[in-house]
Scaffold this motif. Structure first.
Motif, PDB file in Angstrom:
ATOM      1  N   ASP A  54       0.813  -1.210   0.000  1.00  0.00           N
ATOM      2  CA  ASP A  54       0.000   0.000   0.000  1.00  0.00           C
ATOM      3  C   ASP A  54       0.852   1.268   0.000  1.00  0.00           C
ATOM      4  O   ASP A  54       0.324   2.373   0.055  1.00  0.00           O
ATOM      5  N   VAL A  55       2.168   1.098  -0.067  1.00  0.00           N
ATOM      6  CA  VAL A  55       3.082   2.237  -0.157  1.00  0.00           C
ATOM      7  C   VAL A  55       3.954   2.013  -1.392  1.00  0.00           C
ATOM      8  O   VAL A  55       4.768   1.092  -1.427  1.00  0.00           O
ATOM      9  N   GLU A  56       3.749   2.818  -2.394  1.00  0.00           N
ATOM     10  CA  GLU A  56       4.471   2.687  -3.659  1.00  0.00           C
ATOM     11  C   GLU A  56       5.975   2.831  -3.462  1.00  0.00           C
ATOM     12  O   GLU A  56       6.441   3.782  -2.852  1.00  0.00           O
ATOM     13  N   GLY A  57       6.728   1.839  -3.948  1.00  0.00           N
ATOM     14  CA  GLY A  57       8.183   1.916  -3.933  1.00  0.00           C
ATOM     15  C   GLY A  57       8.856   1.547  -2.630  1.00  0.00           C
ATOM     16  O   GLY A  57      10.082   1.589  -2.549  1.00  0.00           O
ATOM     17  N   PHE A  83      13.137  -4.406  -0.277  1.00  0.00           N
ATOM     18  CA  PHE A  83      13.291  -5.622   0.515  1.00  0.00           C
ATOM     19  C   PHE A  83      13.139  -6.878  -0.348  1.00  0.00           C
ATOM     20  O   PHE A  83      13.035  -7.985   0.172  1.00  0.00           O
ATOM     21  N   GLY A  84      13.124  -6.688  -1.664  1.00  0.00           N
ATOM     22  CA  GLY A  84      13.096  -7.815  -2.596  1.00  0.00           C
ATOM     23  C   GLY A  84      11.725  -8.227  -3.083  1.00  0.00           C
ATOM     24  O   GLY A  84      11.604  -9.222  -3.797  1.00  0.00           O
ATOM     25  N   PHE A  85      10.673  -7.486  -2.749  1.00  0.00           N
ATOM     26  CA  PHE A  85       9.329  -7.849  -3.177  1.00  0.00           C
ATOM     27  C   PHE A  85       9.058  -7.343  -4.588  1.00  0.00           C
ATOM     28  O   PHE A  85       9.549  -6.292  -4.991  1.00  0.00           O
ATOM     29  N   GLU A  86       8.276  -8.126  -5.326  1.00  0.00           N
ATOM     30  CA  GLU A  86       7.908  -7.798  -6.699  1.00  0.00           C
ATOM     31  C   GLU A  86       6.391  -7.881  -6.835  1.00  0.00           C
ATOM     32  O   GLU A  86       5.752  -8.694  -6.159  1.00  0.00           O
ATOM     33  N   TYR A  87       5.844  -7.077  -7.736  1.00  0.00           N
ATOM     34  CA  TYR A  87       4.418  -7.168  -8.009  1.00  0.00           C
ATOM     35  C   TYR A  87       4.127  -8.494  -8.719  1.00  0.00           C
ATOM     36  O   TYR A  87       4.935  -8.970  -9.515  1.00  0.00           O
TER      37      TYR A  87
END
Length: 134
Positions: A110-113, A118-122
């Protein structure tokens, strides 16, 4: 240092108050009292000057193959101090030490960018998140 990140969950009352202050969807006291003890791991941020819990985040899941990061909140009066990053660093440290290889870790961004660092991807377009509120 003014703020301390602690490996502990907030009380149900602190949980509800932080979600409210951060303008997050409300949760009932009954739901929180039932749900918090089922957390895999959680952290709070305590203001060293007041002793007040001003931030929280937790990991839920089955403790083996699936983990979800959620309920990350920092009281607006204490934002822009790097507290969200400090909480995420601790959560990621926990996962790196405890989650088995191949475990799936997800979250609702919920916070863009923010979470990408931390390595997360959409997941889209390969998959899309869905929800239903009871």
């Amino acid at each position: 240092m003014r703020y301390e990140v602690r490996d502990e969950l907030p009380t149900p009352e602190e949980f509800i108050a932080l979600r409210d202050a951060a303008d997050m969807a409300p949760r009932s006291l009954e739901a929180v009292e039932r749900g918090l003890p089922n957390s895999v791991f959680g952290v709070t941020v305590v203001d060293g000057e007041t002793g007040e819990v001003v931030g929280m985040a937790r990991i839920i899941g089955d403790g083996g193959s699936v983990y979800q990061i959620g309920d990350m909140a920092v009281h607006p009066d204490h934002q822009r101090q790097g507290l969200g990053s400090r909480m995420m660093e601790r959560l990621m440290e926990y996962l790196e030490e405890n989650a088995p290889e191949g475990a799936y870790v997800n979250l609702m961004a919920d916070v863009e960018g923010f979470y990408e660092q931390f390595g997360f991807e959409y997941t889209a377009p390969a998959s899309r998140g869905m929800y239903q509120r009871m």
